[in-house]
Motif scaffolding. Structure first.
Motif, PDB file in Angstrom:
ATOM      1  N   LYS A 361      -5.198  11.327  12.895  1.00 44.56           N
ATOM      2  CA  LYS A 361      -4.268  11.599  13.996  1.00 44.56           C
ATOM      3  C   LYS A 361      -2.833  11.258  13.599  1.00 44.56           C
ATOM      4  O   LYS A 361      -1.888  11.972  13.981  1.00 44.56           O
ATOM      5  CB  LYS A 361      -4.674  10.802  15.241  1.00 44.56           C
ATOM      6  CG  LYS A 361      -6.060  11.154  15.794  1.00 44.56           C
ATOM      7  CD  LYS A 361      -6.173  12.638  16.110  1.00 44.56           C
ATOM      8  CE  LYS A 361      -7.565  12.984  16.627  1.00 44.56           C
ATOM      9  NZ  LYS A 361      -7.725  14.448  16.835  1.00 44.56           N
ATOM     10  N   ASN A 362      -2.682  10.180  12.843  1.00 45.97           N
ATOM     11  CA  ASN A 362      -1.333   9.812  12.385  1.00 45.97           C
ATOM     12  C   ASN A 362      -0.779  10.868  11.437  1.00 45.97           C
ATOM     13  O   ASN A 362       0.416  11.214  11.496  1.00 45.97           O
ATOM     14  CB  ASN A 362      -1.370   8.454  11.688  1.00 45.97           C
ATOM     15  CG  ASN A 362      -0.004   8.013  11.226  1.00 45.97           C
ATOM     16  OD1 ASN A 362       0.899   7.759  12.026  1.00 45.97           O
ATOM     17  ND2 ASN A 362       0.189   7.927   9.913  1.00 45.97           N
ATOM     18  N   LYS A 365       0.349  13.662  13.503  1.00 44.14           N
ATOM     19  CA  LYS A 365       1.575  13.276  14.200  1.00 44.14           C
ATOM     20  C   LYS A 365       2.784  13.357  13.270  1.00 44.14           C
ATOM     21  O   LYS A 365       3.841  13.879  13.657  1.00 44.14           O
ATOM     22  CB  LYS A 365       1.425  11.853  14.748  1.00 44.14           C
ATOM     23  CG  LYS A 365       2.680  11.315  15.406  1.00 44.14           C
ATOM     24  CD  LYS A 365       2.502   9.859  15.812  1.00 44.14           C
ATOM     25  CE  LYS A 365       3.813   9.285  16.342  1.00 44.14           C
ATOM     26  NZ  LYS A 365       3.677   7.858  16.695  1.00 44.14           N
ATOM     27  N   THR A 369       6.117  15.512  13.862  1.00 45.94           N
ATOM     28  CA  THR A 369       7.428  14.872  13.975  1.00 45.94           C
ATOM     29  C   THR A 369       8.348  15.268  12.824  1.00 45.94           C
ATOM     30  O   THR A 369       9.575  15.350  13.003  1.00 45.94           O
ATOM     31  CB  THR A 369       7.279  13.340  14.018  1.00 45.94           C
ATOM     32  OG1 THR A 369       6.534  12.886  12.873  1.00 45.94           O
ATOM     33  CG2 THR A 369       6.567  12.895  15.283  1.00 45.94           C
TER      34      THR A 369
END
Length: 456
Positions: A361-362, A365, A369
């Motif tokens: 998930k990071n 992300k 971003t």
């Protein structure tokens, strides 16, 4: 004495050896491609593309960036962190090799028969057979942290270079704003003095005089705020460059009239630029590490195979200690299979799976971003450039209007008060233009950082 030492030898052979672990590079997930190993950059200036900064036509900017590269404390910490993680890799990898221990055992004992003294020279060796590749996996997991620390260093260099550049240019911008504000304050003071004389002669009301005084005091207050902000930015620049804030009076900077950007910022860039950003690459490394940790947790449930051996030289007399007649030796192995550990191994496996999902998930992300930061920087560049172009047209018109006003004043059509007010308007428009122009410069730096100084 011999029986006692022989018993110690047998106990040592039955204890499995502990070792750290190393494994080949492992794909973090089905969709992940194999990422190349990352090595520290010998020439740190390659991180920041120093030549790009020369496009600002500023004789001091590059000097401040170079000083920061050499003396900034955060960069020193980032480099030391790399060394720390590298030593962790060495320590973990050392456990893959056989261990060898030796000692000297003078003693006095009584087991059977009369008591007696003697000397012992034990030498023990042990080795865990890494048939499952668990030990290799553990070392690879630690190596991923080491490679991530290298990417952290790259990100730190980009961040510090960007911070130094933006801080310096904002200081130069404040030089411009303070210069114009001082002229505005002088004009307002002159206007107040003229209106004081006019009020004394009964030509204007006291209310107008008070408003003029308020305008003058407001201008002085704005000037003080600008100087305070510039001083704080100079302190910040000092810390970024590893210097004492007490030395800011010695800091040189270019005339704001001469600073200009000669480079080219594209209107669009490929989305592939984010794949070379250090934060994106670090997220990949940590995702790979999480995948390896899941494999390690599974292999902890498999049997552990160990080999061990030892030699003990034992004698009542020191001069005959190393003779073969006084030697005891042994060789053995062990297979240990965990059967019941209170659910520890299953819980550990679930923990590593959760950690993998979090890393995934990071990674997603960071992907989003990163694209956002690139797009935001491009939008800021394009919109602020468009705004600056319109403001320059306003300045051009305001300049023409002021020239006409000066002509009217020379012809005696208008009073000095009217001329001062028009000049103040012109100064305010100049402030607006220079503020926007340096905001564009900071936008360029944001774009530089967002694409990690690539293709510039």
């Amino acid at each position: 004495m011999k029986r006692f030492i022989a018993l110690a030898l047998l106990i040592s052979l039955s204890v499995p050896a502990y070792s750290a672990e190393k494994a080949p590079v492992l794909k973090a997930g089905a969709e992940q491609s194999k990422v190349k190993k990352v090595k520290p950059q010998k020439n740190k200036y390659e991180y920041i593309n120093l030549a790009w900064w020369q496009q600002f036509n500023d004789e001091y900017l590059n000097d401040y960036i170079i000083q920061a590269m050499e003396k900034n404390k955060d960069l020193k910490i980032a480099t030391l962190t790399i060394d720390e993680y590298y030593q962790n890799v060495i320590a973990q990898r050392a456990g893959e090799l056989p261990s060898l221990q030796a000692g000297f055992m003078p003693g006095y004992s009584k087991i059977i028969g009369p008591s007696q003294g003697g000397f012992g020279l034990p030498i023990f060796a042990s080795y865990e057979l890494d048939i499952w590749g668990k030990n290799h996996n553990k070392t690879t997991s630690v190596r991923k942290l080491y490679e991530a620390s290298i990417l952290d260093e790259q990100a730190a260099y980009l961040s510090i270079a960007s911070a130094v550049g933006a801080t310096y240019l904002n200081i130069v911008k404040l030089d411009a704003l303070i210069d114009f504000q001082e002229k505005i304050v002088d004009l307002r003071k002159e206007i107040f003095e003229i209106m004081s004389v006019s009020n004394a002669e009964g030509l204007i009301s006291t209310s107008d005089l008070v408003k003029s005084n308020q305008s003058y005091i407001s201008g002085v207050t704005d000037l003080t705020d600008l100087k305070k902000e510039r001083t704080k930015l100079l302190h910040q620049l000092a810390v970024l460059t590893g210097d004492s804030p007490n030395n800011i009076e010695e800091y040189k900077r270019s005339d704001y009239h001469n600073v200009a950007f000669s480079g080219n910022i594209p209107e669009y860039v490929s989305s592939e630029v984010i794949m070379k950003r250090p934060d994106y690459l670090k997220a990949e490394k940590m995702l790979e590490k999480a995948g390896i940790d899941v494999k390690i947790a599974r292999k902890e449930m498999l049997p552990q195979l160990s080999l061990g051996g030892g030699v003990i030289f034992n004698s009542k007399y020191f001069d005959s200690l190393l003779t073969t007649s006084n030697m005891l030796w042994g060789l053995g192995g062990s297979i240990i299979q965990p059967f019941f550990m209170g659910g520890k191994l299953k819980a550990n496996l679930k923990i590593k799976k959760i950690a993998y999902e979090k890393s995934l998930k990071n990674y997603e992300k960071v992907n989003l971003t990163s694209m956002q930061e690139v797009n935001d920087s491009l939008v800021s560049v394009n919109m602020d450039k468009e705004k600056l172009a319109k403001q320059k047209k306003i300045l051009e018109l305001e300049q023409k209007d002021f020239e006409l006003t000066k002509l009217k004043y020379a012809q005696g059509v208008i009073a000095k008060l009217d001329l001062n007010q028009m000049e103040e308007n012109l100064l305010n428009v100049n402030k607006m233009v220079y503020n926007s122009e340096f905001d564009c410069f900071v936008d360029y730096i944001s774009f530089y950082k967002a694409i990690a100084a690539q293709s510039l």
